[in-house]
Design a protein around this motif. Sequence first.
Motif, short mmCIF file in Angstrom:
data_model
loop_
_atom_site.label_atom_id
_atom_site.label_comp_id
_atom_site.label_asym_id
_atom_site.label_seq_id
_atom_site.Cartn_x
_atom_site.Cartn_y
_atom_site.Cartn_z
N ARG A 24 -23.01 -17.98 103.24
CA ARG A 24 -23.57 -19.31 103.11
C ARG A 24 -24.75 -19.59 103.99
NH1 ARG A 24 -18.46 -20.97 102.50
NH2 ARG A 24 -18.13 -21.26 104.54
N GLU A 25 -24.67 -19.27 105.15
CA GLU A 25 -25.80 -19.42 106.14
C GLU A 25 -26.82 -18.42 105.54
OE1 GLU A 25 -27.19 -19.38 110.75
OE2 GLU A 25 -25.15 -19.68 110.29
N LEU A 26 -26.91 -17.34 105.28
CA LEU A 26 -27.76 -16.40 104.84
C LEU A 26 -28.57 -16.99 103.59
CD1 LEU A 26 -29.41 -13.75 105.03
CD2 LEU A 26 -27.53 -12.85 103.95
N GLU A 27 -27.77 -17.69 102.66
CA GLU A 27 -28.46 -18.23 101.51
C GLU A 27 -29.29 -19.27 102.07
OE1 GLU A 27 -24.96 -19.13 99.11
OE2 GLU A 27 -25.11 -17.15 98.14
N ALA A 28 -28.69 -19.90 103.03
CA ALA A 28 -29.61 -21.28 103.53
C ALA A 28 -30.72 -20.70 104.31
CB ALA A 28 -28.53 -22.27 104.44
N VAL A 29 -30.76 -19.72 104.80
CA VAL A 29 -31.98 -19.15 105.59
C VAL A 29 -33.05 -18.82 104.51
CG1 VAL A 29 -32.74 -17.24 106.99
CG2 VAL A 29 -30.86 -18.48 107.69
N VAL A 30 -32.54 -17.89 103.63
CA VAL A 30 -33.45 -17.62 102.53
C VAL A 30 -33.97 -18.67 101.91
CG1 VAL A 30 -33.60 -16.50 100.29
CG2 VAL A 30 -32.20 -15.28 102.15
N GLY A 31 -33.22 -19.82 101.52
CA GLY A 31 -33.86 -20.86 100.81
C GLY A 31 -35.15 -21.65 101.66
N LYS A 32 -34.84 -21.75 102.87
CA LYS A 32 -35.85 -22.02 103.92
C LYS A 32 -37.11 -21.39 104.10
CE LYS A 32 -32.38 -24.62 107.01
NZ LYS A 32 -32.08 -24.71 108.29
N LEU A 33 -36.94 -20.05 103.88
CA LEU A 33 -38.09 -19.39 104.09
C LEU A 33 -38.78 -19.19 102.71
CD1 LEU A 33 -36.47 -16.13 106.04
CD2 LEU A 33 -38.30 -17.91 106.65
N GLU A 34 -38.17 -19.45 101.50
CA GLU A 34 -38.71 -19.53 100.26
C GLU A 34 -39.67 -20.62 100.12
OE1 GLU A 34 -35.67 -18.66 97.48
OE2 GLU A 34 -35.94 -16.40 97.72
N ARG A 35 -39.07 -21.81 100.51
CA ARG A 35 -39.87 -22.96 100.41
C ARG A 35 -41.25 -22.80 101.15
NH1 ARG A 35 -34.87 -25.45 101.68
NH2 ARG A 35 -35.79 -26.01 103.70
N GLY A 36 -41.34 -22.21 102.23
CA GLY A 36 -42.48 -21.82 103.01
C GLY A 36 -42.98 -23.10 103.81
N ASP A 37 -42.14 -24.01 103.98
CA ASP A 37 -42.65 -25.20 104.89
C ASP A 37 -42.03 -25.15 106.39
OD1 ASP A 37 -39.94 -25.51 104.38
OD2 ASP A 37 -39.90 -27.73 103.77
N VAL A 38 -41.87 -23.98 106.72
CA VAL A 38 -41.34 -23.76 108.23
C VAL A 38 -42.47 -23.28 109.00
CG1 VAL A 38 -39.60 -22.83 109.51
CG2 VAL A 38 -39.03 -23.32 107.17
N ALA A 39 -42.57 -23.70 109.94
CA ALA A 39 -43.69 -23.07 111.22
C ALA A 39 -43.64 -21.73 111.31
CB ALA A 39 -43.85 -23.91 112.27
N LEU A 40 -44.66 -21.02 111.38
CA LEU A 40 -44.67 -19.70 111.69
C LEU A 40 -43.44 -19.18 112.72
CD1 LEU A 40 -45.59 -16.65 110.98
CD2 LEU A 40 -47.48 -17.14 112.76
N GLU A 41 -43.57 -19.70 113.81
CA GLU A 41 -42.70 -19.26 115.04
C GLU A 41 -41.14 -19.61 114.38
OE1 GLU A 41 -41.81 -17.23 118.25
OE2 GLU A 41 -43.82 -17.85 117.75
N ASP A 42 -40.93 -20.64 113.87
CA ASP A 42 -39.47 -20.89 113.31
C ASP A 42 -39.33 -19.99 112.07
OD1 ASP A 42 -39.17 -23.07 115.04
OD2 ASP A 42 -39.99 -24.56 113.62
N SER A 43 -40.44 -19.54 111.48
CA SER A 43 -39.99 -18.41 110.14
C SER A 43 -39.31 -17.36 110.75
CB SER A 43 -41.03 -18.46 109.50
OG SER A 43 -41.60 -19.61 108.78
N ILE A 44 -40.16 -16.89 111.84
CA ILE A 44 -39.59 -15.70 112.63
C ILE A 44 -38.34 -15.56 113.01
CG2 ILE A 44 -40.21 -14.06 114.78
CD1 ILE A 44 -43.03 -14.86 114.17
N LYS A 45 -38.00 -16.95 113.69
CA LYS A 45 -36.59 -17.17 114.29
C LYS A 45 -35.74 -17.08 113.14
CE LYS A 45 -37.93 -19.50 118.41
NZ LYS A 45 -38.01 -20.88 119.13
N LEU A 46 -35.99 -17.61 111.81
CA LEU A 46 -34.87 -17.65 110.74
C LEU A 46 -34.88 -16.09 110.30
CD1 LEU A 46 -36.08 -20.64 108.93
CD2 LEU A 46 -33.97 -20.49 109.53
N TYR A 47 -35.95 -15.59 110.14
CA TYR A 47 -36.06 -14.10 109.72
C TYR A 47 -35.12 -13.25 110.47
CZ TYR A 47 -37.42 -9.75 107.56
OH TYR A 47 -37.42 -8.60 106.96
N GLU A 48 -35.23 -13.54 111.71
CA GLU A 48 -34.10 -12.59 112.78
C GLU A 48 -32.66 -13.01 112.67
OE1 GLU A 48 -35.93 -13.69 116.47
OE2 GLU A 48 -37.52 -12.13 116.51
N ARG A 49 -32.29 -14.34 112.50
CA ARG A 49 -31.11 -14.39 112.19
C ARG A 49 -30.73 -14.24 110.99
NH1 ARG A 49 -27.06 -17.58 114.84
NH2 ARG A 49 -25.72 -18.41 113.52
N GLY A 50 -31.53 -14.26 109.86
CA GLY A 50 -31.22 -13.83 108.54
C GLY A 50 -30.76 -12.31 108.44
#
Length: 80
Positions: A16-42
């Motif tokens: 469930r959390e992985l799907e949420a992370v992927v959704g946030k990354l796909e939207r592309g409205d996350v700052a670069l630094e936050d995107s990196i953190k999301l990618y690592e958690r993903g």
Amino acid sequence: MSDAAISEMSFEEAMRELEAVVGKLERGDVALEDSIKLYERGAELKARCEAKLKEAEEKVAAITLGADGQPTGTTPVEGM
């Protein structure tokens, strides 16, 4: 995104959390630094899901069937 320890998550929680992370990354409205953190958690969540699936596959593979097609017992799987 949860701050829960990934190592404590069930397969369903991690998925469930992985799907949420992927959704946030796909939207592309996350700052670069936050995107990196999301990618690592993903990546960590993906690894947890893979480990839980492997564990389940090993358990299923350890079940032996009798001549009548019914489970007759289980064979211990290494590390369990």
